[in-house]
Design a protein around this motif. Structure first.
Motif, short mmCIF file in Angstrom:
data_model
loop_
_atom_site.label_atom_id
_atom_site.label_comp_id
_atom_site.label_asym_id
_atom_site.label_seq_id
_atom_site.Cartn_x
_atom_site.Cartn_y
_atom_site.Cartn_z
N TYR A 153 0.81 -1.23 0.13
CA TYR A 153 0.14 0.14 -0.06
C TYR A 153 0.75 1.20 -0.04
CZ TYR A 153 -3.90 2.97 0.84
OH TYR A 153 -4.96 4.01 0.56
N THR A 154 1.19 1.84 1.09
CA THR A 154 2.28 2.74 1.16
C THR A 154 3.59 2.10 0.80
OG1 THR A 154 2.83 2.28 3.40
CG2 THR A 154 0.99 4.10 2.79
N TYR A 157 -12.81 -1.78 6.41
CA TYR A 157 -12.31 -1.45 4.98
C TYR A 157 -11.04 -2.14 4.52
CZ TYR A 157 -11.53 1.54 0.91
OH TYR A 157 -11.18 1.64 -0.50
N LYS A 158 -10.03 -1.25 5.18
CA LYS A 158 -8.80 -1.89 4.96
C LYS A 158 -7.72 -1.83 5.92
CE LYS A 158 -8.46 -0.24 -0.07
NZ LYS A 158 -7.65 0.45 -1.15
N GLU A 159 -6.74 -2.72 6.13
CA GLU A 159 -6.05 -2.79 7.27
C GLU A 159 -4.86 -1.60 7.78
OE1 GLU A 159 -3.62 -6.51 9.66
OE2 GLU A 159 -2.89 -5.86 7.58
N LEU A 160 -5.41 -0.40 7.88
CA LEU A 160 -4.52 0.80 8.51
C LEU A 160 -5.31 1.67 9.20
CD1 LEU A 160 -2.45 2.19 5.13
CD2 LEU A 160 -1.51 1.02 7.36
N PRO A 161 -4.70 2.16 10.27
CA PRO A 161 -5.54 3.08 11.14
C PRO A 161 -6.13 4.02 10.22
CG PRO A 161 -3.25 2.78 12.12
CD PRO A 161 -3.39 2.08 10.71
N SER A 162 -5.72 4.67 9.26
CA SER A 162 -6.43 5.46 8.60
C SER A 162 -7.44 5.17 7.78
CB SER A 162 -5.33 6.36 7.75
OG SER A 162 -4.87 5.50 7.02
N LEU A 163 -7.60 3.69 7.61
CA LEU A 163 -8.63 3.12 6.85
C LEU A 163 -9.72 2.15 7.51
CD1 LEU A 163 -6.19 2.41 3.78
CD2 LEU A 163 -7.93 4.23 3.69
N ALA A 164 -9.34 1.86 8.69
CA ALA A 164 -9.98 0.77 9.40
C ALA A 164 -11.34 1.14 9.79
CB ALA A 164 -9.17 0.26 10.43
N ARG A 165 -12.09 1.66 8.85
CA ARG A 165 -13.52 2.28 9.03
C ARG A 165 -14.40 1.13 8.68
NH1 ARG A 165 -12.09 4.91 4.20
NH2 ARG A 165 -12.98 4.30 2.38
N ASN A 166 -15.77 1.20 9.22
CA ASN A 166 -16.93 0.06 9.18
C ASN A 166 -16.78 -0.04 7.59
OD1 ASN A 166 -17.30 0.00 11.84
ND2 ASN A 166 -19.34 1.16 11.87
N ILE A 206 -0.81 -4.55 3.73
CA ILE A 206 -1.99 -4.63 4.39
C ILE A 206 -3.09 -5.62 3.85
CG2 ILE A 206 -1.69 -2.17 4.79
CD1 ILE A 206 -4.00 -1.70 2.97
N ARG A 207 -3.86 -6.02 4.52
CA ARG A 207 -4.89 -6.88 4.26
C ARG A 207 -6.22 -5.90 3.72
NH1 ARG A 207 -2.64 -8.99 8.71
NH2 ARG A 207 -2.15 -11.20 8.79
N VAL A 208 -6.59 -6.50 2.48
CA VAL A 208 -7.71 -5.74 2.00
C VAL A 208 -8.85 -6.81 1.70
CG1 VAL A 208 -8.63 -4.23 0.25
CG2 VAL A 208 -6.08 -4.07 0.68
N GLY A 209 -9.83 -6.88 2.84
CA GLY A 209 -10.49 -7.94 2.93
C GLY A 209 -11.46 -8.15 1.78
#
Length: 767
Positions: free
Chosen positions: A620-621, A675-684, A626-629
Motif C-alpha cells: 500500500y504505502t 475497509y482496509k488494514e491501516l489505522p487511517s482506513l479501518a472504518r466500518n 496490508i490486508r484488503v478484505g
C-alpha cells in the motif's frame, strides 16, 4: 417442462415468434434426446427451432435456446410445455405442416431468402443491402433501400457490403449478416476507417424484417458523425398519393398524419426527454417511434419502427411521398438549432448497434395494427421457466430457496436493490450508469466516470431473473449486455494488448482517444468479466456474446503474460482473482484446456504469494503491506469456482487459510468487517464480498461460526435504504434518470444471496 408467459397485451398474438433459454442438469439430456425435443401447446406439437448453446464436459446438453411459433391469448397468461421425454414425441409431426426447412439458400456470392410472405436477395461486394425484394407481387428495386449512409465533416461515406453470411437458419427463423466498410476514396479517415455490419432477422410467414446496423470506429481518432441514416425511397409516388404518418408514444401514441403525402417528422432530443414524464422501467419499455408510408406502389406500404429510440437518443424519423428516412443519428446541423446536446462522440475502437423493424403491409392497414406491432416490437412477450429448473440444472451457484423458506423482507430488499440504479439515456450510454463516488473523487478529471459493467452487472441480473422470473431483471441484463458488447469493448487498436479487452471504469467509457494514436484508456484483468456475456448467449441465443466473452478471455491471457503479473504479491488479490474467475468460466463453457492451464498458473501464484507474506497482503504505502478484505474475497470467490472444477485439497486449504485470516484480522469489535488494514482506513466496511467468503467457508466446513461472523454485515445491508427515483437531468451527453451505479447490485447480489441461502439452511435468520 412448463414455459410460462405472463399476461401482457389485450389482443391475441397468433403464431408469435417466442424464444427462451433452458438449462439441463449434467447427464440428463443427450444429443439423441435433444433431436426429439418439441414444444407442446394444448397437447399439439407447434413449430419450433432449437439450438444447443452449451454442453457439459461429458457431452450432455447444458443449455438450449428454443424458438417457437406460439399463439398467446389476449389479457391472459399462457403455458407451453417443452417435452424432453422421447416416448411423447411423434417424429412425423415435429414441425407443423407447411413449414419450409430452407428459408435461406446460398450461391457463391449471394443469399436468397423466402419466408412465405416476401422474397429478397443480397449479394457480396455491392453498395446497397438488397438486390431486389418482392412482397405481395410488388417488386422493390435495389435503389430503393439506401443505407446505412454516414455523413461526417460535410462528406458522405457510402456503404460497401463486402461479405454476407448465414448466422442462423432453420424452419421458422433465420439471421443473415453483412460485414462492410464506409467508402473513403479520398482517404480522409485514419487507421482502418469506419466499418459496419448489417444484420437481418426474418421469421417464417411474417411480413417484417428486423435490421440492425452496427458501426465500428476503426480509425485512430474520435469521430463525431454528422448523420447516420437508412432510407426506403418511394419510386411509385407518381402513381399514387400515399398516407404518411409518424408516431411517438410515452403512454398513448401520438400520430402526425398527412393524407396528401406531405412530409411529417419527429425528433428525439435530450430536452424532449427531460421534459417528458415517463413512469416505466425504461429497460423494459419507454414508448415507440414509427414512420409509415401507406403505399409504395401496388397497394404495398412499409412501417418502420426504431427500437428503444428514446433510450438511444438522438433519433429522428420522417415519412413523405418520397419515402421513409430513419435517422439513427439525426442531422447534427439541424439538431444544433433545437438542442444543446447534439454531438455524439465515438472514441477510437468503439462500436454501437441500432435496430429497427421494417413492417410490410397492405395500403389499407389500420394504424392501430401498425402501432400494435410497433409496440410489441418494443416490448416482446418473454417467457420463463420455474426457478427449480435452474436449481436442478446446477448452472448457477446456490442462490435458490424453496418459496416456503424464503423470507419476504429479504426478497423485497433484493428486488429493491435490483431496481435502484440510474438509467442513462443516450446512444453511447444506454445500458450503463456512472459511479458518483468515482466521479466525485475526480477519477474522470471532472467528467462522469462510467462503471462499464463493473463486477459483472448482467450476470447478477440473469441470476436474479432465474431465481424470481421477474421480467424486468431479464431486460436489465439484456440492455447492459448490448451496451457492453459495443461500447465497453475495444474493437480496434494498434496495441494488441487492448484489442477485444473490456475497458476499466473511466470517463467516456474508454477514456479519450489521443489524436492519431487511438484510445489509451485503462485495461486491467481486475475489470474484465465474462459470466454475464455467457449468460446472455444462453438466455437470448445471440452468438456474439460468446464471441465477445472469448475475446475478453484472450485479452486476459495476453495481459497475464506481461511483466507486471510475473511477480507473486506485486499485484492486488483482485487482479488475478477476477482473471481466474473469467478463465474458469470460459473453461466450463468451452472445455478448452488453455483457459484451465492459465488458471492453474494463477493458483500457483496465489500459493507463492501466501508463502512469501504468510497471507495475501498487498503493498500500500511504500513501507506497508496490508490486508484488503474485499479484494481477498474476490480471490476466494474465484478460487472456489476453480475448486468446484479442480476439487483438489490444496486449493481448499488455500481458500480456508485466506478466510480464517480475514476472520482473525479484518473485523471491528462491533462485528462488522473493516475497509482496509491501516489505522487511517479501518472504518466500518460495507462491502458484501466478504459475505461470499463466509458462505464459502460454511459450505466447505459446515461450521456455523462463519455465518455468525457475517450476520451483522448481512443485516446492515438488507436493511439499508434503496429507492427508485425518476428525477431527470441532462449531464454531458446523457439524460440521467435517478441515481446510483449498476455496480452496487452487481457487487452485492451473489454474496448476499449465497449468505442468505446458507443462513436459512442453518436456521440463522429470523422469519
Amino acid at each position: 417442462m412448463k414455459i410460462h408467459f405472463d399476461k401482457l397485451y389485450k389482443d391475441e398474438r397468433k403464431n408469435e415468434l417466442l424464444g427462451i433459454g433452458v438449462p439441463f442438469p449434467k447427464g440428463e439430456l443427450t444429443l439423441k434426446e435433444y433431436e426429439r425435443l418439441a414444444v407442446i401447446d394444448s397437447g399439439k406439437i407447434i413449430p419450433s427451432q432449437i439450438k444447443i448453446t452449451s454442453t457439459w464436459e461429458d457431452g450432455s446438453i447444458r443449455f438450449i435456446y428454443v424458438r417457437f411459433l406460439g399463439t398467446l391469448p389476449g389479457n391472459a397468461a399462457k403455458d407451453f410445455v417443452l417435452v424432453t421425454t422421447s416416448d411423447m414425441i411423434d417424429n412425423s409431426n415435429v414441425f407443423a405442416d407447411g413449414i419450409d426447412n430452407n428459408l435461406v439458400t446460398r450461391t457463391n456470392t449471394a443469399i436468397s431468402v423466402s419466408n412465405g410472405v416476401f422474397n429478397f436477395r443480397v449479394a457480396d461486394f455491392q453498395n446497397g443491402p438488397f438486390q431486389e425484394l418482392s412482397y405481395e407481387g410488388h417488386v422493390f428495386t435495389r435503389n430503393q433501400f439506401i443505407g446505412p449512409v454516414l455523413k461526417m465533416d460535410g462528406y458522405v461515406f457510402s456503404p460497401i457490403f463486402e461479405l454476407w453470411q448465414i448466422v442462423e437458419n432453420g424452419p421458422i427463423f433465420t439471421i443473415i449478416e453483412a460485414s462492410g466498410h464506409f467508402e473513403d476514396n479520398n482517404q480522409r479517415l485514419s487507421g482502418e476507417g469506419i466499418k459496419f455490419t448489417l444484420r437481418l432477422s426474418i421469421t417464417c410467414d411474417k411480413p417484417w424484417i428486423e435490421a440492425a446496423v452496427r458501426i465500428f470506429n476503426c480509425t485512430l481518432d474520435t469521430i463525431e458523425p454528422d448523420e447516420l441514416t437508412f432510407e426506403i425511397r418511394n419510386t411509385g409516388k407518381d402513381k399514387v398519393i400515399p398516407r404518411t404518418t409518424v408516431g411517438i408514444s410515452n403512454f398513448k401514441t401520438k400520430f402526425e398524419t398527412s393524407d396528401e403525402g406531405e412530409e411529417v417528422s419527429k425528433t428525439i432530443t435530450a430536452e424532449l426527454l427531460e421534459r417528458e414524464a415517463n413512469e416505466h422501467f425504461a429497460e423494459v419499455f419507454y414508448g415507440t417511434f414509427l414512420a409509415d408510408v401507406s403505399d409504395f406502389g401496388d397497394g404495398v406500404g412499409i412501417c418502420a419502427t426504431v427500437f428503444q429510440a428514446q433510450q438511444n437518443y438522438p433519433k429522428a424519423i420522417s415519412a413523405s411521398s418520397d419515402g421513409i428516412k430513419i435517422s439513427l443519428l439525426p442531422d447534427k446541423n439541424r439538431l444544433m438549432d433545437i438542442s444543446n446536446s447534439y454531438s455524439v462522440r465515438f472514441e477510437s475502437g468503439m462500436a454501437r448497434e441500432q435496430r429497427f423493424l421494417l413492417h410490410f403491409h397492405d395500403a389499407g392497414e389500420d394504424l392501430y395494427e401498425l402501432n400494435n406491432r410497433s409496440i410489441i416490437y418494443q416490448m416482446p412477450d418473454t417467457g420463463y421457466v420455474d426457478p427449480e429448473i435452474f436449481e436442478q440444472a446446477g448452472v448457477f451457484p446456490e442462490i435458490f430457496l424453496p418459496q416456503k423458506e424464503q423470507i419476504d423482507d429479504v426478497e423485497i430488499a433484493l428486488i429493491d436493490k435490483a431496481d435502484s440504479h440510474a438509467r442513462c439515456y443516450g446512444i453511447l450510454n444506454w445500458g450503463d450508469a456512472p459511479d458518483p463516488g468515482y466521479t466525485s473523487q475526480g477519477r474522470g478529471g471532472g467528467n462522469l466516470v462510467w462503471t462499464n459493467n463493473e463486477y459483472d452487472y448482467p450476470h447478477a441480473m440473469y441470476m436474479m431473473y432465474a431465481r424470481t422470473g421477474i421480467r424486468r431483471m431479464f431486460d436489465y441484463a439484456n440492455v447492459a449486455c448490448w451496451h457492453w458488447m459495443d461500447v465497453d469493448i475495444c474493437h480496434y487498436n494498434t496495441d494488441p494488448l487492448f484489442v477485444n479487452g473490456q475497458w476499466e471504469h473511466q470517463k467516456r467509457h474508454s477514456g479519450n482517444s489521443e489524436p492519431g494514436r487511438g484510445t489509451r484508456g485503462i485495461m486491467a484483468c481486475s475489470h474484465e468479466w465474462v459470466e454475464g456475456l455467457l449468460d446472455h448467449y444462453h438466455f437470448t441465443g445471440d452468438e456474439r456474446a460468446l464471441e465477445t466473452a472469448i475475446g475478453i478471455g484472450r485479452n486476459v491471457l495476453a495481459l497475464l503474460d506481461t511483466p507486471a503479473y510475473q511477480v507473486p504479491g506485486e499485484i492486488g488479490a483482485r487482479e488475478t482473482g477476477w482473471a481466474l474467475r473469467s478463465l474458469t468460466a470460459l473453461y466450463i463453457e468451452t472445455h478448452d484446456k488453455k483457459w484451465l492451464e492459465k488458471a492453474d498458473w494463477i493458483v500457483g501464484q496465489f500459493e507463492e504469494w501466501n508463502d512469501k507474506y504468510g497471507n495475501w497482503l498487498s503493498a500500500y504505502t511504500d513501507n506497508t503491506t496490508i490486508r484488503v478484505g474485499f479484494m481477498i474475497s474476490v480471490a476466494v470467490g474465484s478460487l472456489m469456482r476453480y475448486y468446484r472444477v479442480d476439487g483438489s485439497e490444496r486449493v481448499k486449504q488455500l481458500i480456508m487459510k485466506a478466510i480464517d485470516d480475514i476472520v482473525d484480522n479484518c473485523r471491528t469489535p462491533n462485528g462488522l468487517f473493516y475497509y482496509k488494514e491501516l489505522p487511517s482506513l479501518a472504518r466500518n466496511g460495507n462491502n458484501t464480498l466478504l459475505l461470499e467468503s463466509m458462505a464459502i467457508a460454511y459450505e466447505i466446513t459446515k461450521e456455523d461460526r462463519y455465518l455468525d461472523y457475517g450476520l451483522k454485515t448481512f443485516y446492515k445491508q438488507i436493511s439499508s435504504q434503496s429507492g427508485i427515483s425518476f428525477t431527470k437531468r441532462i449531464v454531458e451527453d446523457t439524460v440521467m434518470v435517478g441515481n446510483g451505479p449498476t455496480k452496487n447490485f452487481a457487487q452485492s447480489f451473489l454474496p448476499l444471496t449465497l449468505f442468505y441461502v446458507k443462513a436459512v439452511q442453518a436456521n440463522k435468520l429470523l422469519q
